[in-house]
Design a protein around this motif. Structure first.
Motif, PDB file in Angstrom:
ATOM      1  N   UNK A 164     -21.701 -39.267 140.279  1.00 17.12           N
ATOM      2  CA  UNK A 164     -22.290 -38.884 141.552  1.00 17.12           C
ATOM      3  C   UNK A 164     -21.288 -39.176 142.657  1.00 17.12           C
ATOM      4  N   UNK A 165     -20.533 -38.160 143.095  1.00 19.36           N
ATOM      5  CA  UNK A 165     -19.496 -38.356 144.106  1.00 19.36           C
ATOM      6  C   UNK A 165     -20.110 -38.433 145.495  1.00 19.36           C
ATOM      7  N   UNK A 166     -19.606 -39.346 146.288  1.00 20.91           N
ATOM      8  CA  UNK A 166     -20.132 -39.571 147.625  1.00 20.91           C
ATOM      9  C   UNK A 166     -20.009 -38.330 148.499  1.00 20.91           C
ATOM     10  N   UNK A 167     -21.094 -37.984 149.162  1.00 24.20           N
ATOM     11  CA  UNK A 167     -21.066 -36.983 150.233  1.00 24.20           C
ATOM     12  C   UNK A 167     -21.275 -37.754 151.533  1.00 24.20           C
ATOM     13  N   UNK A 168     -20.203 -37.898 152.283  1.00 21.87           N
ATOM     14  CA  UNK A 168     -20.248 -38.768 153.462  1.00 21.87           C
ATOM     15  C   UNK A 168     -20.739 -38.013 154.701  1.00 21.87           C
ATOM     16  N   UNK A 169     -21.743 -38.576 155.344  1.00 17.45           N
ATOM     17  CA  UNK A 169     -22.261 -38.068 156.610  1.00 17.45           C
ATOM     18  C   UNK A 169     -22.286 -39.236 157.590  1.00 17.45           C
ATOM     19  N   UNK A 170     -21.347 -39.297 158.549  1.00 16.37           N
ATOM     20  CA  UNK A 170     -21.276 -40.445 159.460  1.00 16.37           C
ATOM     21  C   UNK A 170     -22.578 -40.664 160.227  1.00 16.37           C
ATOM     22  N   UNK A 171     -22.970 -41.925 160.335  1.00 20.43           N
ATOM     23  CA  UNK A 171     -24.196 -42.322 161.021  1.00 20.43           C
ATOM     24  C   UNK A 171     -23.836 -43.232 162.197  1.00 20.43           C
ATOM     25  N   UNK A 172     -24.363 -42.917 163.381  1.00 21.77           N
ATOM     26  CA  UNK A 172     -24.168 -43.785 164.545  1.00 21.77           C
ATOM     27  C   UNK A 172     -25.103 -44.979 164.423  1.00 21.77           C
ATOM     28  N   UNK A 173     -24.523 -46.172 164.440  1.00 20.23           N
ATOM     29  CA  UNK A 173     -25.282 -47.397 164.220  1.00 20.23           C
ATOM     30  C   UNK A 173     -25.240 -48.255 165.468  1.00 20.23           C
ATOM     31  N   UNK A 174     -26.415 -48.671 165.947  1.00 23.37           N
ATOM     32  CA  UNK A 174     -26.506 -49.585 167.087  1.00 23.37           C
ATOM     33  C   UNK A 174     -27.300 -50.824 166.694  1.00 23.37           C
ATOM     34  N   UNK A 175     -28.535 -50.631 166.230  1.00 21.94           N
ATOM     35  CA  UNK A 175     -29.410 -51.770 165.905  1.00 21.94           C
ATOM     36  C   UNK A 175     -29.348 -52.162 164.440  1.00 21.94           C
ATOM     37  N   UNK A 176     -28.871 -51.279 163.578  1.00 22.13           N
ATOM     38  CA  UNK A 176     -28.893 -51.528 162.148  1.00 22.13           C
ATOM     39  C   UNK A 176     -30.177 -51.066 161.485  1.00 22.13           C
ATOM     40  N   UNK A 177     -31.130 -50.604 162.277  1.00 15.43           N
ATOM     41  CA  UNK A 177     -32.384 -50.111 161.723  1.00 15.43           C
ATOM     42  C   UNK A 177     -32.424 -48.590 161.644  1.00 15.43           C
ATOM     43  N   UNK A 178     -31.310 -47.947 161.959  1.00 19.08           N
ATOM     44  CA  UNK A 178     -31.258 -46.498 161.870  1.00 19.08           C
ATOM     45  C   UNK A 178     -31.469 -46.035 160.430  1.00 19.08           C
ATOM     46  N   UNK A 199     -30.674 -35.676 136.896  1.00 19.52           N
ATOM     47  CA  UNK A 199     -31.582 -36.695 137.448  1.00 19.52           C
ATOM     48  C   UNK A 199     -30.759 -37.861 137.964  1.00 19.52           C
ATOM     49  N   UNK A 200     -31.125 -38.371 139.124  1.00 16.91           N
ATOM     50  CA  UNK A 200     -30.393 -39.479 139.744  1.00 16.91           C
ATOM     51  C   UNK A 200     -31.396 -40.549 140.137  1.00 16.91           C
ATOM     52  N   UNK A 201     -31.089 -41.801 139.794  1.00 20.05           N
ATOM     53  CA  UNK A 201     -31.956 -42.934 140.081  1.00 20.05           C
ATOM     54  C   UNK A 201     -31.178 -43.998 140.833  1.00 20.05           C
ATOM     55  N   UNK A 202     -31.750 -44.513 141.911  1.00 18.08           N
ATOM     56  CA  UNK A 202     -31.120 -45.575 142.689  1.00 18.08           C
ATOM     57  C   UNK A 202     -31.600 -46.926 142.194  1.00 18.08           C
ATOM     58  N   UNK A 203     -30.650 -47.879 142.060  1.00 17.51           N
ATOM     59  CA  UNK A 203     -30.985 -49.244 141.668  1.00 17.51           C
ATOM     60  C   UNK A 203     -30.188 -50.211 142.521  1.00 17.51           C
ATOM     61  N   UNK A 226     -30.210 -30.751 143.346  1.00 14.34           N
ATOM     62  CA  UNK A 226     -30.507 -29.328 143.480  1.00 14.34           C
ATOM     63  C   UNK A 226     -29.583 -28.506 142.581  1.00 14.34           C
ATOM     64  N   UNK A 227     -29.642 -27.185 142.721  1.00 10.23           N
ATOM     65  CA  UNK A 227     -28.884 -26.315 141.830  1.00 10.23           C
ATOM     66  C   UNK A 227     -27.380 -26.438 142.016  1.00 10.23           C
ATOM     67  N   UNK A 228     -26.939 -26.997 143.148  1.00  8.08           N
ATOM     68  CA  UNK A 228     -25.505 -27.198 143.394  1.00  8.08           C
ATOM     69  C   UNK A 228     -25.047 -28.606 143.033  1.00  8.08           C
ATOM     70  N   UNK A 229     -25.944 -29.409 142.437  1.00 12.35           N
ATOM     71  CA  UNK A 229     -25.604 -30.779 142.082  1.00 12.35           C
ATOM     72  C   UNK A 229     -25.790 -31.777 143.207  1.00 12.35           C
ATOM     73  N   UNK A 230     -26.274 -31.332 144.375  1.00 14.44           N
ATOM     74  CA  UNK A 230     -26.442 -32.235 145.518  1.00 14.44           C
ATOM     75  C   UNK A 230     -27.747 -33.002 145.392  1.00 14.44           C
ATOM     76  N   UNK A 231     -27.652 -34.320 145.513  1.00 11.71           N
ATOM     77  CA  UNK A 231     -28.823 -35.194 145.448  1.00 11.71           C
ATOM     78  C   UNK A 231     -28.924 -35.989 146.736  1.00 11.71           C
ATOM     79  N   UNK A 232     -30.119 -36.025 147.305  1.00 12.28           N
ATOM     80  CA  UNK A 232     -30.369 -36.743 148.555  1.00 12.28           C
ATOM     81  C   UNK A 232     -31.442 -37.781 148.330  1.00 12.28           C
ATOM     82  N   UNK A 233     -31.141 -39.018 148.704  1.00 14.54           N
ATOM     83  CA  UNK A 233     -32.078 -40.120 148.567  1.00 14.54           C
ATOM     84  C   UNK A 233     -33.066 -40.097 149.726  1.00 14.54           C
ATOM     85  N   UNK A 234     -34.281 -40.603 149.505  1.00 11.23           N
ATOM     86  CA  UNK A 234     -35.174 -40.788 150.654  1.00 11.23           C
ATOM     87  C   UNK A 234     -34.533 -41.701 151.691  1.00 11.23           C
TER      88      UNK A 234
END
Length: 379
Positions: A164-178, A199-203, A226-234
């Motif tokens: 599962x190769x990382x797909x990086x999406x930068x997140x702006x962090x201020x409080x740490x609760x984002x 199937x992908x499972x987070x642990x 999905x059909x392109x192999x992209x998996x998104x966690x909740x």
């Protein structure tokens, strides 16, 4: 002393698992067992079958004057539940270990016998593994740790390892609760192609390695890419229980039989650094310090994404020269000072460099920022 050799038979059942820590010292009146030999009984394991798994077997010859239990496993500490560890040649996202957590006596006596173990592996364990240590508990609750040098090896072949190769999406962090959504793309490391529907499972990374079963129980583990192999966690929180210490397990469907583990994934996090600035003045005298104050987000107390703040001078041709540098304080505040050597007009900017790598499975990355230039006149 101990010795090892390659054999062809073994018995008993085990699991797959975690690196054991050095064992606790035995009681003063407890005799130390002797590790006579460690033997990998299945030096070549092919997992390229329709089931996607195979068995790796080990035989451990032990002697102990007081006798050892018929079933050996380590009961003490959460991180010390492995009996035999074989280390791989790579590291995450390659599977780092094969581990036997239970050995059963199959021949000889409790004082001088051979204990056997078996683990199930799948394409996730593709590669060569070498036994490096043995750890046991005896009937007197003594723990004994035996490092193994030049131990026997097993090579797992025939399967296609996925990652599962990382797909990086930068997140702006201020409080740490984002909130953020860990994302990976499942790729076949043999063909280089994405794998739809995996199937992908987070642990949590704090779960022991022996929980990474090659053949998981029903129902199907995790959720599907999905059909392109992209998996998104909740949605996860940046400073939640699973960040950044999380690992992903990637599984393949094996017909009506269920699933087998094909590899690991890396839900690495990328922070987008933000900054503010205030120039104390835009007109100063020669040798008078130019002072800039401001904030960096995320602050180091929230997330260690920014290690330095730079004051840079435009020297022309698109080149910026760093003239002052400070680390941000724990609350994110910083103060920069620089005295210009001569009178004139200076174009200055504040830059916060990023850190880490954008490559997959390299951990926390931060994307830096550079603020707009400010002109300061020195008279």
């Amino acid at each position: 002393m101990y010795r090892w050799r390659t054999m062809t038979t073994a018995t008993a059942i085990g699991l797959a698992g975690a690196l054991a820590l050095p064992a606790a010292a035995p009681a003063a009146d407890d005799t130390r067992p002797e590790l006579v030999s460690v033997e990998i009984t299945t030096p070549q394991v092919d997992v390229g079958n329709s089931y996607g798994d195979g068995q790796v077997m080990v035989a451990v010859h032990l002697r102990d004057a007081e006798g050892l239990p018929d079933t050996i496993h380590v009961e003490c500490c959460t991180d010390n539940k492995t009996v035999v560890v074989a280390k791989g040649t790579g590291w995450y996202p390659e599977m780092p270990y094969i581990t036997w957590t239970t050995l059963g006596r199959g021949s000889g006596t409790r004082q001088d016998g051979t204990w056997y173990g078996q683990v199930t592996v799948s394409p996730a364990w593709s590669g060569t593994f070498q036994v490096t240590q043995v750890q046991i508990d005896d009937d007197q609750n003594g723990q004994f740790f035996f490092p193994v040098t030049n131990g026997p090896t097993v090579t797992v072949t025939g399967g296609e390892r996925w990652v599962g190769e990382t797909v990086r999406t930068p997140v702006k962090v201020v409080t740490g609760q984002e909130g953020w959504h860990p994302r990976v793309r499942v790729v076949n490391t043999v063909t280089g192609q994405p794998v739809g529907g995996a199937r992908v499972q987070a642990k949590s990374i704090f779960d022991d390695w022996y929980d990474l079963a090659a053949v998981p129980p029903s129902p199907p583990p995790g959720t599907a890419a999905d059909s392109t192999g992209l998996w998104t966690d909740p949605t996860e929180h940046v400073r939640g229980d699973f960040f950044p210490e999380e690992r992903l397990l990637v599984y393949a469907r094996r017909g009506t039989r269920g699933y087998s583990q094909q590899g690991l994934g890396c839900p690495d996090f990328t922070a987008k650094i933000q900054a503010s600035e205030t120039f104390a003045g835009t007109t100063v005298g020669v040798a008078e310090p130019i002072t800039v104050t401001g904030n960096v987000w995320p602050a180091p107390s929230i997330l260690g994404a920014a290690s330095a703040v730079w004051l840079q001078r435009d020297v022309g041709g698109g080149t910026w020269q760093t003239v002052a540098s400070v680390p941000p304080r724990q609350n994110g505040r910083y103060t920069l000072q620089w005295a210009a050597p001569n009178a004139g007009r200076y174009s200055l900017r504040v830059r916060v460099p990023g850190s880490g790598s954008a490559a997959s499975c390299t951990g926390l990355q931060s994307v830096g920022t550079a603020l707009a230039a400010t002109t300061v006149t020195v008279r």
